[in-house]
Design a protein around this motif. Structure first.
Motif, mmCIF file in Angstrom:
data_model
loop_
_atom_site.group_PDB
_atom_site.id
_atom_site.type_symbol
_atom_site.label_atom_id
_atom_site.label_comp_id
_atom_site.label_asym_id
_atom_site.label_seq_id
_atom_site.Cartn_x
_atom_site.Cartn_y
_atom_site.Cartn_z
ATOM 1 N N GLU A 42 0.840 -1.199 0.000
ATOM 2 C CA GLU A 42 0.000 0.000 0.000
ATOM 3 C C GLU A 42 0.877 1.251 0.000
ATOM 4 O O GLU A 42 1.823 1.371 0.764
ATOM 5 C CB GLU A 42 -0.917 0.002 1.228
ATOM 6 C CG GLU A 42 -2.002 -1.053 1.179
ATOM 7 C CD GLU A 42 -2.935 -0.961 2.367
ATOM 8 O OE1 GLU A 42 -3.838 -0.109 2.345
ATOM 9 O OE2 GLU A 42 -2.734 -1.735 3.315
ATOM 10 N N VAL A 44 0.814 5.722 -1.455
ATOM 11 C CA VAL A 44 0.138 6.860 -2.084
ATOM 12 C C VAL A 44 1.009 7.329 -3.237
ATOM 13 O O VAL A 44 2.209 7.577 -3.056
ATOM 14 C CB VAL A 44 -0.087 8.004 -1.080
ATOM 15 C CG1 VAL A 44 -0.735 9.205 -1.775
ATOM 16 C CG2 VAL A 44 -0.953 7.531 0.082
ATOM 17 N N ARG A 65 -7.705 -0.215 -1.219
ATOM 18 C CA ARG A 65 -8.015 1.101 -1.776
ATOM 19 C C ARG A 65 -8.484 1.995 -0.640
ATOM 20 O O ARG A 65 -9.606 1.846 -0.153
ATOM 21 C CB ARG A 65 -9.092 0.956 -2.855
ATOM 22 C CG ARG A 65 -9.183 2.092 -3.857
ATOM 23 C CD ARG A 65 -10.189 1.690 -4.937
ATOM 24 N NE ARG A 65 -10.262 2.634 -6.020
ATOM 25 C CZ ARG A 65 -9.476 2.631 -7.085
ATOM 26 N NH1 ARG A 65 -8.534 1.717 -7.187
ATOM 27 N NH2 ARG A 65 -9.610 3.535 -8.036
ATOM 28 N N ASP A 66 -7.601 2.902 -0.215
ATOM 29 C CA ASP A 66 -7.894 3.722 0.964
ATOM 30 C C ASP A 66 -8.355 2.855 2.124
ATOM 31 O O ASP A 66 -9.392 3.110 2.753
ATOM 32 C CB ASP A 66 -8.925 4.803 0.630
ATOM 33 C CG ASP A 66 -8.292 6.034 0.006
ATOM 34 O OD1 ASP A 66 -7.049 6.147 0.052
ATOM 35 O OD2 ASP A 66 -9.032 6.884 -0.518
ATOM 36 N N GLN A 67 -7.599 1.792 2.372
ATOM 37 C CA GLN A 67 -7.760 0.864 3.494
ATOM 38 C C GLN A 67 -8.985 -0.039 3.374
ATOM 39 O O GLN A 67 -9.296 -0.772 4.323
ATOM 40 C CB GLN A 67 -7.794 1.627 4.826
ATOM 41 C CG GLN A 67 -6.513 2.422 5.081
ATOM 42 C CD GLN A 67 -6.522 3.139 6.406
ATOM 43 O OE1 GLN A 67 -7.580 3.401 6.980
ATOM 44 N NE2 GLN A 67 -5.339 3.474 6.910
ATOM 45 N N THR A 82 -7.334 4.921 -10.882
ATOM 46 C CA THR A 82 -6.986 5.381 -9.537
ATOM 47 C C THR A 82 -6.460 6.807 -9.611
ATOM 48 O O THR A 82 -5.402 7.049 -10.205
ATOM 49 C CB THR A 82 -5.920 4.474 -8.897
ATOM 50 O OG1 THR A 82 -6.373 3.115 -8.915
ATOM 51 C CG2 THR A 82 -5.660 4.898 -7.466
ATOM 52 N N MET A 86 -4.353 8.712 -3.814
ATOM 53 C CA MET A 86 -5.112 7.648 -3.148
ATOM 54 C C MET A 86 -4.162 6.542 -2.724
ATOM 55 O O MET A 86 -3.290 6.125 -3.488
ATOM 56 C CB MET A 86 -6.190 7.095 -4.082
ATOM 57 C CG MET A 86 -6.984 5.945 -3.498
ATOM 58 S SD MET A 86 -8.349 5.446 -4.575
ATOM 59 C CE MET A 86 -9.461 6.830 -4.338
ATOM 60 N N LYS A 87 -4.331 6.027 -1.517
ATOM 61 C CA LYS A 87 -3.491 4.951 -1.018
ATOM 62 C C LYS A 87 -4.016 3.618 -1.522
ATOM 63 O O LYS A 87 -5.163 3.256 -1.254
ATOM 64 C CB LYS A 87 -3.455 4.954 0.509
ATOM 65 C CG LYS A 87 -2.430 3.993 1.096
ATOM 66 C CD LYS A 87 -2.351 4.140 2.608
ATOM 67 C CE LYS A 87 -1.253 3.266 3.186
ATOM 68 N NZ LYS A 87 -1.141 3.419 4.660
ATOM 69 N N ILE A 88 -3.161 2.887 -2.254
ATOM 70 C CA ILE A 88 -3.601 1.624 -2.835
ATOM 71 C C ILE A 88 -2.516 0.558 -2.706
ATOM 72 O O ILE A 88 -1.337 0.872 -2.526
ATOM 73 C CB ILE A 88 -3.986 1.770 -4.318
ATOM 74 C CG1 ILE A 88 -2.748 2.092 -5.160
ATOM 75 C CG2 ILE A 88 -5.067 2.792 -4.530
ATOM 76 C CD1 ILE A 88 -2.889 1.711 -6.602
ATOM 77 N N GLN A 123 -9.910 17.194 -7.415
ATOM 78 C CA GLN A 123 -10.063 15.753 -7.608
ATOM 79 C C GLN A 123 -10.423 15.563 -9.074
ATOM 80 O O GLN A 123 -11.574 15.650 -9.471
ATOM 81 C CB GLN A 123 -11.169 15.198 -6.713
ATOM 82 C CG GLN A 123 -11.456 13.714 -6.889
ATOM 83 C CD GLN A 123 -10.277 12.833 -6.530
ATOM 84 O OE1 GLN A 123 -9.782 12.894 -5.414
ATOM 85 N NE2 GLN A 123 -9.826 12.022 -7.459
ATOM 86 N N ASP A 127 -13.024 8.062 -9.077
ATOM 87 C CA ASP A 127 -12.454 6.847 -8.512
ATOM 88 C C ASP A 127 -13.237 5.660 -9.078
ATOM 89 O O ASP A 127 -14.414 5.486 -8.782
ATOM 90 C CB ASP A 127 -12.584 6.926 -6.987
ATOM 91 C CG ASP A 127 -12.203 5.641 -6.282
ATOM 92 O OD1 ASP A 127 -11.556 4.791 -6.913
ATOM 93 O OD2 ASP A 127 -12.562 5.492 -5.103
#
Length: 293
Positions: A42, A44, A65-67, A82, A86-88, A123, A127
Motif C-alpha cells: 500500500e 500513495v 483502496r484507501d484501506q 486510480t 489515493m493509497k492503494i 479531484q 475513482d
C-alpha cells in the motif's frame, strides 16, 4: 508521494519513455507487463494511473483502496482508474498481462484547459475501482501497438493516440468545476471556447491581447481581468505557453531550424522564442532539443 513505476515488482516488457521523444512521452506514459504472481504494498502515488487487463483468463486479485480490502476476479478488458493521492495496494494470484497508463495531474489539467476548454476539479478523475470500457481499452491497445510496431512516424502516431486517449478519459471520467461558480458574469464557457479556437487558428500570426479579447466580444481590460480570474494566468502568458507547446511539437524534427520554428509559432524572432521557451520550460530551446532521444 511515490511514483507508481518505482513500486513495480518487476520490470515492464515495454515502456513508452524508452522509445519516444521527450515531448511525445510527456502526454502520458504507457507500460506493458507480464508479471508473475506478486504483491505491491500500500502506497500513495503522485500520478493518476489506469490498469487495463489483457489476460484472456480471469485472475484472482486482492486490492486495497484507501484501506478498503476487496477480492475480485479481474476479467479481460476490465480496467481500474486510480486518481493521484489515493493509497492503494495490489496482490495478484497469477501471471498478469497488463497495460499501465500513468498521467501527471498537472499535465491533465493543462490538457483539459487548453485543448478541450474544460476545467477540472482538484479531484480530477472519478475513482473507478473496476469497470469494462471498450472505448478506453481500445485506445490503450492502439497505443501499445504503435510502440510495438514502430512503423514510420510512430512517434507522431503515438502522440495523436495519446491525445485521443486523454480526450476519452476526461470526457467520461473527469470531474469538472462548476461553471456557474468559476465563470464570472460577463465571461462564459462559450466565450472561453471561442478564445481557444481563435488562438489555435491564429497563434502563428502577430495577434495581440486586444485581438483575443475581441474574439470574446470584450474590451481588453475587462477581458484580461476575467480571463485571469478563470484561467489563473494572463491572456498574454497563456498565448506564450500555447506557442511554446507548438514550438516543442515542431522541434522534434531536428532538421528544422529554430529561426523557422520561431516565426511559424508567432514569435518575433529566435531570441523571443528562446526567452519565452526558457520561462515556460526552464531550458533553452537548444538544450531541450538535445534531450530528445
Amino acid at each position: 508521494m511515490a511514483r507508481y513505476q518505482d513500486a513495480y515488482p518487476s520490470q515492464p516488457l515495454m515502456r513508452s519513455v524508452d522509445v519516444l521523444p521527450v515531448k511525445a512521452a510527456q502526454t502520458l506514459t504507457l507500460e506493458y507487463f507480464e508479471i508473475p504472481a506478486a504483491q505491491m504494498p500500500e502506497e500513495v502515488y503522485e500520478q493518476h494511473h489506469i490498469l487495463l487487463n489483457l489476460r484472456t483468463d480471469a485472475m484472482l486479485v486482492e486490492h486495497w483502496r484507501d484501506q478498503v480490502h476487496k477480492r475480485f476476479s479481474f476479467e479481460q478488458d476490465h480496467m481500474v482508474i486510480t486518481p493521484a493521492g489515493m493509497k492503494i495496494g495490489w496482490h495478484w494470484h497469477d501471471t498478469a498481462n497488463t497495460i499501465v497508463v500513468t498521467i501527471d495531474p498537472a499535465t491533465l489539467v493543462k490538457f483539459a484547459r487548453s485543448e478541450l476548454g474544460l476545467f477540472l476539479e482538484d479531484q480530477q478523475l472519478r475513482d473507478v475501482p473496476l469497470v469494462e470500457d471498450e472505448e478506453l481499452i481500445g485506445a490503450a491497445k492502439a497505443l501499445q501497438a504503435a510502440l510495438a510496431q514502430r512503423r514510420t512516424g510512430y512517434e507522431v502516431i503515438y502522440e495523436a493516440l495519446a491525445r485521443g486517449f486523454l480526450v476519452t478519459l476526461v470526457e467520461k471520467y473527469g470531474i469538472f468545476r462548476d461553471q456557474a461558480r468559476d465563470f464570472p458574469a460577463g465571461f462564459s464557457a462559450e466565450q472561453y471556447g471561442r478564445v481557444l479556437e481563435f488562438i489555435k487558428e491564429n497563434y502563428s500570426d502577430s495577434i495581440s491581447v486586444e485581438d483575443i479579447a475581441k474574439s470574446a466580444g470584450l474590451s481588453r481590460t475587462h477581458f484580461s481581468r476575467l480571463f485571469r480570474h478563470v484561467v489563473g494566468q494572463s491572456p498574454y502568458r497563456f498565448l506564450m505557453s500555447f506557442r511554446v507547446e507548438r514550438a516543442q511539437d515542431m522541434m522534434q524534427d531536428k532538421a528544422r531550424r529554430l529561426a523557422e520554428i520561431a516565426f511559424e509559432c508567432g514569435f518575433s524572432d529566435p531570441a523571443h522564442l528562446s526567452r519565452s521557451f526558457s520561462k515556460e520550460t526552464g531550458q533553452s530551446p537548444s538544450a531541450w532539443r538535445q534531450d530528445l532521444v
